[in-house]
Design a protein around this motif. Structure first.
Motif, short mmCIF file in Angstrom:
data_model
loop_
_atom_site.label_atom_id
_atom_site.label_comp_id
_atom_site.label_asym_id
_atom_site.label_seq_id
_atom_site.Cartn_x
_atom_site.Cartn_y
_atom_site.Cartn_z
N UNK A 292 59.51 -106.79 -34.45
CA UNK A 292 58.34 -107.67 -34.49
C UNK A 292 58.64 -109.01 -33.82
N UNK A 293 59.89 -109.48 -33.94
CA UNK A 293 60.29 -110.73 -33.29
C UNK A 293 60.25 -110.58 -31.77
N UNK B 224 61.67 -120.73 -36.15
CA UNK B 224 63.09 -120.68 -35.78
C UNK B 224 63.26 -120.38 -34.29
N UNK B 225 62.46 -119.43 -33.77
CA UNK B 225 62.53 -119.10 -32.35
C UNK B 225 62.12 -120.29 -31.49
N UNK B 226 61.03 -120.94 -31.86
CA UNK B 226 60.55 -122.11 -31.11
C UNK B 226 61.58 -123.22 -31.13
N UNK B 227 62.18 -123.47 -32.29
CA UNK B 227 63.19 -124.53 -32.41
C UNK B 227 64.43 -124.21 -31.58
N UNK B 228 64.83 -122.93 -31.56
CA UNK B 228 66.00 -122.52 -30.78
C UNK B 228 65.78 -122.77 -29.29
N UNK C 146 64.72 -124.73 -23.20
CA UNK C 146 64.04 -123.62 -22.53
C UNK C 146 62.67 -123.35 -23.13
N UNK C 147 62.06 -124.37 -23.75
CA UNK C 147 60.77 -124.17 -24.41
C UNK C 147 59.69 -123.79 -23.41
N UNK C 148 59.85 -124.21 -22.13
CA UNK C 148 58.86 -123.88 -21.10
C UNK C 148 58.78 -122.38 -20.84
N UNK C 149 59.82 -121.64 -21.20
CA UNK C 149 59.81 -120.19 -20.99
C UNK C 149 58.77 -119.52 -21.90
#
Length: 671
Positions: free
Chosen positions: A219-220, A239-243, A249-252
């Motif tokens: 699901x992730x 958690x994914x967004x923060x990582x 690499x948030x623009x990805x």
């Protein structure tokens, strides 16, 4: 004007003055009639100057000034026209205590920790046609675009921040033309489906993302694919967004120019054989290319970054079709102008600002970095180009990132060297797998396995980079003044890179000195401030006393004080180490006596405080307390019951005493 400016700069300057007009419209917020009168005056001035300058051999600057003034006035008018509360049919003009609201869910937003959130387009109030959208929250049920609801509760204004330097969500939503919110409990009924564009778009997206084999992908991973391929980030975990944010690499995770550039390259490669057709081969190639690009933009939700990139690559494609070398700066300026014409408030969107700032900087500095070759090997130069472009993007957006997020990842260049080419592979195999899901499940499982492996590499690499906490600088004090002065310094540095002369060198040094002066001046101002703040906190009373460099936090539980409440204040104050102290029932600040009344509080007679702070809903006769103590101000913090606050407010109004409830007006400051 045409003789003094390069052609590629004319459209850019037109867009700039249009954007400045939008900013002026936001802060002035004139009536539509006033904005229209100003436009007529500017147009008359432009026509007069144009007619006068036609017969002049040497053009004077008046024509340029009249042109920029005209475009500026268009920007003001555009903002006022699109400011929905000024429209006659806006729902806010029809709200009454017993109003019945009808409308449709249009978009599902990223949920909070406690509830799902949606945009709700209001179509009728008490059977009268209206328009405008509000923010809905629901803890009980998950809705989808197209759901029609009848709501029997009146929406409330979105709350402004109640503590100093907190993120102003109300101001953010206002820039999205959303002014009210409503919690759905037992105050609505579902009346059917409105099979609108958003409904069918949501159905297509769900079918596409649902086609991935859930036996292969977790699901992730499905949530990540939904973000990468369709621009839907709602189901990404915090958690994914923060990582990705910590790794730079948030623009990805948001479909942007990078994704469209990769798609443009792939489509050109796939459609290139059409050029061999004897008749209309190039025309068919162009039409299919534009259809695929805009189809992808629509599926991804027509976000500003996608629309910008698609418009830009559309102009490049048309230029190639006409055998003309199109200007990248013109393409970007035109795309920005078109977006702002249809939605001026996008100018205030953080993603919009970051995207255009990075792209413009990369285009402007292209002559500087395009000839830098570190090796004779193409692969080495490819990764070098990625690193240089990443550095330019990071430096150009640094003032915005520091202002909005108060942090910057130092390893973003290292991240992007691997992540950018990896994203190209992910998009290629992601789109291929998506296509094969409807053609051949066997082949889809093969490409899906490769896609899963690429996702695991992406996740592992970003988690590894994000693990270097010391390379992500957080909680940086960076007000708007710093952002403006640093932006000027970076612009001057960019000009120097293109033309390193004595004058540009002096300009760069002057701008950086100006930034340093603003930094030292603001820090001195903040360090010399003395103030007492009563925070709005629901669990316990929290008070801060700042006496120059010394900051004291007073609360009942010093071992577990509410750090989230005061953290923005600490960041804005250059992160002093606070002294934690037990909250007493009596305080003094700048000669003023503050009495704190809690349950079971006993005071001596003739106390006569200047300010009384009511905490934890004390059962008192406030009228009697006022008559005995004769305070000048009554404060009720966030620990009190709302019904008591209303009763106290009425009492203070009757006694002509200033009353301040932090749950309604926000924090209380005494200087």
């Amino acid at each position: 004007m045409g003789n003094t400016l390069p052609k590629e700069m004319i459209i850019a300057l037109l867009t700039l003055f249009f954007a400045v007009g939008i900013i002026a419209g936001y802060y002035i917020n004139p009536p539509v009639s006033s904005a229209l009168y100003f436009l007529i005056i500017a147009l008359s001035f432009f026509l007069f100057i144009y007619r006068k300058s036609k017969n002049q051999l040497i053009q004077k600057p008046y024509f340029s000034i009249s042109t920029w003034l005209l475009v500026f006035s268009f920007g003001i008018l555009s903002y006022t026209i699109h400011h929905t509360p000024d429209q006659k049919r806006h729902y806010s003009h029809y709200l009454t205590d017993n109003a019945i609201i009808e409308g449709t869910i249009t978009h599902r937003l990223k949920p909070t920790e406690f509830s799902e959130r949606y945009y709700f387009e209001i179509s009728r109030i008490d059977h009268l046609k209206t328009n405008g959208r509000i923010l809905l929250s629901s803890k009980q049920k998950k809705f989808s675009p197209g759901d029609k609801l009848i709501i029997t509760e009146i929406p409330k204004p979105i709350n402004s921040p109640l503590n100093p330097y907190q993120f102003d969500y109300a101001a953010y939503m206002e820039k999205q033309n959303v002014f009210h919110q409503l919690n759905l409990t037992n105050n609505y009924i579902i009346t059917g489906k409105n099979k609108s564009f958003n409904y069918y778009l949501d159905q297509i997206r769900n079918r596409l993302i649902g086609s991935f084999n859930h036996d292969i992908f977790t699901s992730k991973e499905i949530a990540l694919l939904n973000a990468l391929l369709l621009g839907q980030r709602q189901d990404l975990s915090p958690e994914t967004t923060e990582t990705f944010a910590s790794a730079g690499a948030i623009h990805i995770l948001a479909i942007s120019g990078l994704h469209i550039a990769i798609l443009f390259f792939l489509l050109n490669l796939i459609l290139k054989p059409l050029n061999r057709l004897p008749k209309r081969g190039k025309t068919i190639q162009l039409i299919l290319l534009l259809l695929f690009l805009w189809g992808f933009a629509i599926l991804s939700g027509l976000s500003p970054s996608v629309v910008r990139a698609v418009i830009m690559f559309s102009f490049i494609s048309i230029g190639q079709y006409l055998n003309r070398k199109s200007s990248m700066m013109n393409s970007v300026a035109i795309s920005m102008l078109i977006i702002l014409l249809f939605n001026p408030k996008q100018l205030f969107d953080v993603g919009f600002q970051l995207s255009y700032t990075a792209v413009i900087a990369i285009i402007v500095l292209r002559p500087v970095y395009k000839n830098i070759k570190f090796s004779k090997y193409r692969a080495v130069n490819y990764f070098t180009d990625i690193a240089l472009i990443s550095i330019i993007a990071q430096l150009s957006t640094l003032p915005l990132c520091l202002y909005y997020f108060n942090q910057t990842p130092l390893l973003s260049v290292v991240t992007n060297i691997i992540v950018v080419p990896l994203t190209g592979l992910l998009l290629t195999f992601g789109l291929l797998t998506l296509l094969l899901n409807f053609i051949s499940l066997h082949l889809a499982n093969v490409t899906g396995a490769i896609l899963k492996w690429l996702i695991q590499i992406l996740n592992s690499y970003t988690e590894w980079i994000a693990g270097f906490d010391s390379f992500t600088i957080k909680e940086i004090t960076f007000p708007l003044l710093f952002s403006i002065t640093l932006t000027l310094a970076i612009i001057a540095f960019g000009i120097w890179l293109r033309k390193p002369t004595f004058k540009t060198t002096i300009t760069v040094l002057t701008c950086f000195i100006f930034f340093q002066i603003s930094y030292l001046g603001y820090k001195t101002y903040m360090n010399n401030k003395s103030e007492l703040i009563v925070f709005n906190n629901y669990n316990e009373s929290v008070i801060s006393i700042k006496d120059r460099n010394r900051l004291t936090i007073l609360c009942n539980d010093t071992t577990a004080y509410p750090i989230k409440t005061i953290k923005p204040y600490l960041t804005a104050s250059f992160n002093p180490k606070p002294i934690l102290t037990q909250l007493n029932t009596l305080l003094w600040f700048k000669g003023q006596k503050i009495a704190i009344i809690e349950p079971n509080t006993i005071y001596p007679e003739n106390l006569n405080p200047d300010i009384i702070l009511l905490s934890h809903s004390p059962k008192i006769n406030l009228e009697k307390v006022i008559n005995e103590m004769k305070p000048k101000t009554i404060i009720a913090d966030g620990t009190n019951y709302r019904n008591l606050i209303q009763h106290w407010k009425a009492t203070c109004h009757k006694q002509n005493i200033l009353f301040h409830a932090t749950a309604e007006k926000g924090y209380y400051k005494l200087e």
